[in-house]
Every structure is written in C-alpha cells, then in structure tokens.
Design a protein around this motif. Structure first.
Motif, PDB file in Angstrom:
ATOM      1  N   SER A  92       0.826  -1.210   0.000  1.00 30.24           N
ATOM      2  CA  SER A  92       0.000   0.000   0.000  1.00 30.24           C
ATOM      3  C   SER A  92       0.861   1.261   0.000  1.00 30.24           C
ATOM      4  O   SER A  92       0.487   2.266  -0.624  1.00 30.24           O
ATOM      5  CB  SER A  92      -0.927   0.003   1.208  1.00 30.24           C
ATOM      6  OG  SER A  92      -0.184  -0.033   2.412  1.00 30.24           O
ATOM      7  N   GLU A  98       1.857   1.807  -3.530  1.00 30.53           N
ATOM      8  CA  GLU A  98       0.723   2.309  -4.313  1.00 30.53           C
ATOM      9  C   GLU A  98       0.522   3.801  -4.100  1.00 30.53           C
ATOM     10  O   GLU A  98       0.307   4.550  -5.054  1.00 30.53           O
ATOM     11  CB  GLU A  98      -0.556   1.555  -3.944  1.00 30.53           C
ATOM     12  CG  GLU A  98      -0.617   0.143  -4.447  1.00 30.53           C
ATOM     13  CD  GLU A  98      -1.910  -0.552  -4.039  1.00 30.53           C
ATOM     14  OE1 GLU A  98      -2.845   0.131  -3.557  1.00 30.53           O
ATOM     15  OE2 GLU A  98      -1.973  -1.776  -4.214  1.00 30.53           O
ATOM     16  N   LYS A 128       3.426   5.732  -5.754  1.00 34.33           N
ATOM     17  CA  LYS A 128       3.302   5.682  -7.214  1.00 34.33           C
ATOM     18  C   LYS A 128       2.150   6.562  -7.684  1.00 34.33           C
ATOM     19  O   LYS A 128       2.266   7.251  -8.705  1.00 34.33           O
ATOM     20  CB  LYS A 128       3.091   4.231  -7.666  1.00 34.33           C
ATOM     21  CG  LYS A 128       3.367   4.014  -9.098  1.00 34.33           C
ATOM     22  CD  LYS A 128       4.821   4.323  -9.396  1.00 34.33           C
ATOM     23  CE  LYS A 128       5.164   4.025 -10.815  1.00 34.33           C
ATOM     24  NZ  LYS A 128       6.501   4.472 -11.174  1.00 34.33           N
ATOM     25  N   THR A 129       1.043   6.558  -6.958  1.00 33.56           N
ATOM     26  CA  THR A 129      -0.098   7.406  -7.307  1.00 33.56           C
ATOM     27  C   THR A 129       0.300   8.874  -7.256  1.00 33.56           C
ATOM     28  O   THR A 129      -0.007   9.638  -8.176  1.00 33.56           O
ATOM     29  CB  THR A 129      -1.287   7.138  -6.365  1.00 33.56           C
ATOM     30  OG1 THR A 129      -1.648   5.765  -6.463  1.00 33.56           O
ATOM     31  CG2 THR A 129      -2.475   8.007  -6.702  1.00 33.56           C
TER      32      THR A 129
END
Length: 91
Positions: free
Chosen positions: A74, A77, A80-81
C-alpha cells in the motif's frame, strides 16, 4: 542533533540500497555471461541452476532491503499514485 541523526540514517539507507543494486547488477552480468558460455558451448542447458540459486539470494536480499510491504504494498501504491499525479499535472 535531530538533523544529524536523520542524516546518518539516510546515509546508511543509501549504503544499503547501493549494496543491493550492486548485487543485482552483478547477478545480471554474471548470469548473462553464464548464458552466453552455455549457449556457445552447446550441450545441455545448465545456466539456469545458478540463475535459480542466486536468484533466491537476490530475492532474499530484496526483502531484507525493501521489506515485504516495500514490494507493491500500500505504501508503494500511494507513492506511485502521487508520482503519477505529479507527472500528469506537469504536462
């Protein structure tokens, strides 16, 4: 004092990451050379044995350096987002 401690921790992290990347680059180079030797000499394929054995070591080293959550977890994620959002806003 706090900034000195942060600097030491960051410096140590950089050394650990550098060690992993050197290990990975060496693995890729040696396995590539072994593949080439195996290909040129003919006979049975044997290069995959060191590929598998050393590959287990690389994976173990990666988990030590990045942790289990570091691989596509997470936190990854979220980072990266944010990275992608920043890259889209710069266009």
């Amino acid at each position: 004092m706090e900034s000195d401690e942060r600097y030491r921790r960051a410096k140590r992290r950089v050394r650990v990451l550098k060690g992993f990347y050197i290990h990975l680059a060496t693995y890729i180079g040696v396995i590539g050379l072994l593949f080439l030797i195996d290909f040129l000499t003919g006979g049975g394929w044997w290069f995959y044995w060191p590929l598998l054995g050393w590959g287990i070591g690389i994976i173990s080293h990666a988990f030590t350096v990045f942790g289990i959550k570091g691989f596509l977890g997470s936190e990854w994620e979220e980072k990266k987002t944010r990275d992608l959002m920043n890259s889209y806003s710069n266009k």
